[in-house]
Design an enzyme around this catalytic site. Structure first.
Site, PDB file in Angstrom:
ATOM      1  N   ARG A 110     -25.984  11.248   8.255  1.00 55.22           N
ATOM      2  CA  ARG A 110     -27.339  10.724   8.516  1.00 55.22           C
ATOM      3  C   ARG A 110     -27.747   9.947   7.281  1.00 55.22           C
ATOM      4  NH1 ARG A 110     -32.701  13.547  10.924  1.00 55.22           N
ATOM      5  NH2 ARG A 110     -31.493  13.096  12.781  1.00 55.22           N
ATOM      6  N   HIS A 137     -29.391   6.007  16.896  1.00 54.97           N
ATOM      7  CA  HIS A 137     -29.402   7.481  16.928  1.00 54.97           C
ATOM      8  C   HIS A 137     -28.658   7.926  18.199  1.00 54.97           C
ATOM      9  CE1 HIS A 137     -30.334  11.480  15.984  1.00 54.97           C
ATOM     10  NE2 HIS A 137     -31.642  11.517  16.173  1.00 54.97           N
ATOM     11  N   GLN A 140     -28.800  11.618  19.752  1.00 57.60           N
ATOM     12  CA  GLN A 140     -30.025  11.967  20.480  1.00 57.60           C
ATOM     13  C   GLN A 140     -29.956  11.468  21.923  1.00 57.60           C
ATOM     14  OE1 GLN A 140     -32.862  13.763  19.236  1.00 57.60           O
ATOM     15  NE2 GLN A 140     -33.240  13.838  21.433  1.00 57.60           N
ATOM     16  N   ASP A 225     -41.270   7.756  20.436  1.00 53.25           N
ATOM     17  CA  ASP A 225     -40.833   8.288  19.135  1.00 53.25           C
ATOM     18  C   ASP A 225     -41.996   8.088  18.161  1.00 53.25           C
ATOM     19  OD1 ASP A 225     -39.273   9.141  16.988  1.00 53.25           O
ATOM     20  OD2 ASP A 225     -37.946   7.393  16.969  1.00 53.25           O
ATOM     21  N   CYS A 265     -37.765  12.480  20.940  1.00 55.20           N
ATOM     22  CA  CYS A 265     -36.668  13.096  20.178  1.00 55.20           C
ATOM     23  C   CYS A 265     -37.153  14.165  19.217  1.00 55.20           C
ATOM     24  CB  CYS A 265     -35.873  12.016  19.459  1.00 55.20           C
ATOM     25  SG  CYS A 265     -36.840  11.077  18.265  1.00 55.20           S
ATOM     26  N   ARG A 293     -29.295  18.930  22.283  1.00 56.42           N
ATOM     27  CA  ARG A 293     -28.556  18.390  21.123  1.00 56.42           C
ATOM     28  C   ARG A 293     -27.332  19.264  20.863  1.00 56.42           C
ATOM     29  NH1 ARG A 293     -31.150  15.183  17.384  1.00 56.42           N
ATOM     30  NH2 ARG A 293     -29.013  14.945  16.635  1.00 56.42           N
TER      31      ARG A 293
HETATM   32  N1  NVA Z   1     -37.004   7.133  14.589  1.00 58.19           N
HETATM   33  C1  NVA Z   1     -37.062   8.409  13.910  1.00 58.19           C
HETATM   34  C2  NVA Z   1     -36.224   9.422  14.604  1.00 58.19           C
HETATM   35  C3  NVA Z   1     -36.262  10.789  13.995  1.00 58.19           C
HETATM   36  C4  NVA Z   1     -35.348  11.759  14.684  1.00 58.19           C
HETATM   37  C5  NVA Z   1     -36.610   8.226  12.467  1.00 58.19           C
HETATM   38  O1  NVA Z   1     -35.664   7.468  12.238  1.00 58.19           O
HETATM   39  O2  NVA Z   1     -37.223   8.813  11.575  1.00 58.19           O
HETATM   40  N1   CP Z   2     -34.452  14.341  16.780  1.00 57.85           N
HETATM   41  C1   CP Z   2     -33.851  14.573  15.609  1.00 57.85           C
HETATM   42  O1   CP Z   2     -32.862  13.930  15.248  1.00 57.85           O
HETATM   43  O2   CP Z   2     -34.410  15.580  14.905  1.00 57.85           O
HETATM   44  P1   CP Z   2     -34.121  15.946  13.372  1.00 57.85           P
HETATM   45  O3   CP Z   2     -34.633  14.801  12.539  1.00 57.85           O
HETATM   46  O4   CP Z   2     -34.884  17.216  13.151  1.00 57.85           O
HETATM   47  O5   CP Z   2     -32.643  16.126  13.181  1.00 57.85           O
END
Ligand code: NVA
Ligand code: CP
Length: 312
Positions: A110, A137, A140, A225, A265, A293
């Site tokens: 990540r 992502h 997800q 989101d 998500c 997930r």
């Molecule tokens: N769009 C959000 C998703 C978090 C799971 C981010 O990138 O922070």
């Molecule tokens: N939706 C998601 O990816 O959650 P986290 O940021 O908690 O991993």
């Protein structure tokens, strides 16, 4: 990288790394693994296997689901943060990939720039999974698609609406629309739409609409989101103003199909992208979505291990 060429290492950096048939099979397998898990069956194909998880951004769901999934499969997972590894002190991503992939069986990352996971994958001896980048992502989406199929059957031909930021989640929804053949309507504030090049490439399945109401009308799935993603914290105030007309409420869901589902998500901000009461609405399936997930990523890890036999 949809075709499995002999000797070519398969990764999962975006949804486009699997073919439509593979995606369908993977989702069916996720549903099967979930049922087995509920029946208390022990299935441990990963005894002795180790997943490395590099987190340059925070996470609750992604970390827990990968770690729990590996344990349930009989393997283990190592949490690696840049704070505690040499990555945080500037060791090049290429060198990190070469070293880590000699000791691990699979790596999840990540991070910020999507290019980072691409560079890691280029130098890795083992499959690499994108656990979220600024641009995509895909894990997800596996959970979202599994949740829809479980509750409503095939998603082909359905209308899916993305309301909010044209961000990483939105981009992965665009790929999903292409792979599974649904119509994606996107309603975003001006200046926050998805990348025009991506929209042009996928114009056969994804289109911009003028308002949340236009997106919601007759939709079978509505998803949103946060307004400011990780790394955009300093834009929070501007975004709050620009996104205010895009809040999802039970009234907006009333414009959709009678059997509409709502997904997010998570983490969610009640009073911002969703009204305070939305997650209590029976059309919201975010807790099932979050649980999936676990099951979807177990199916993904099994798929990658089978698609890359004898790779280290
Ligand atoms: N769009 C959000 C998703 C978090 C799971 C981010 O990138 O922070
Ligand atoms: N939706 C998601 O990816 O959650 P986290 O940021 O908690 O991993």
């Amino acid at each position: 990288m949809q075709q499995s060429h002999a000797g070519e290492l398969r990764h999962f950096l975006t949804l486009m790394d699997v073919s439509p048939e593979e995606l369908q099979q993977l989702l069916a397998r996720a549903i099967e693994l979930k049922a087995q898990h509920y029946q208390g069956e022990h299935y441990q194909p990963f005894v002795g296997k180790v997943l490395g998880m590099i987190f340059e951004k925070s996470s609750t769901r992604t970390r827990i689901s990968f770690e729990a999934g590996m344990s349930q499969f009989g393997g283990s997972a190592i949490f690696l943060s840049p704070r505690d590894t040499q990555l945080g002190r500037g060791e090049p991503i290429e060198d990190s990939a070469r070293v880590m992939s000699r000791m691990l069986d699979m790596v999840m990352i990540r991070t910020y720039a999507h290019e980072t996971v691409e560079r890691f994958a280029q130098y890795s001896r083992v499959p690499v999974i994108n656990g979220l980048t600024d641009d995509h992502h895909p894990c997800q989406l596996l959970a979202d698609l599994q949740t829809f199929i479980e509750q409503r059957g095939p998603i082909q031909g359905k209308v899916v609406s993305w309301i909010g930021d044209g961000n990483n989640m939105c981009n992965s929804y665009i790929h999903a629309a292409h792979l599974l053949g649904f119509e994606l309507r996107i309603a975003s504030p001006y200046g926050f739409e998805p990348d025009p090049e991506l929209m042009a490439e996928f114009s056969h399945c994804a289109k911009l609409v003028k308002s949340s109401e236009d997106a919601a009308e007759g939709a079978h799935l509505i998803a949103t989101d946060v307004w400011a993603s990780m790394g955009q914290e300093n834009e929070q105030n501007t975004r709050k103003r620009r996104f205010a007309p895009y809040q999802i409420t039970p009234r907006l869901l009333d414009l959709a199909s009678d059997d509409v589902l709502f997904m997010h998500c998570l983490p969610a901000h009640r009073g911002e992208e969703i009204s305070v009461d939305l997650l209590d609405d029976s059309r919201a399936v975010v807790w099932d979505e979050a649980e999936n997930r676990l099951h979807a990523q177990k199916a993904l890890m099994e798929f990658l291990m089978q698609a890359n036999p004898n790779r280290r």
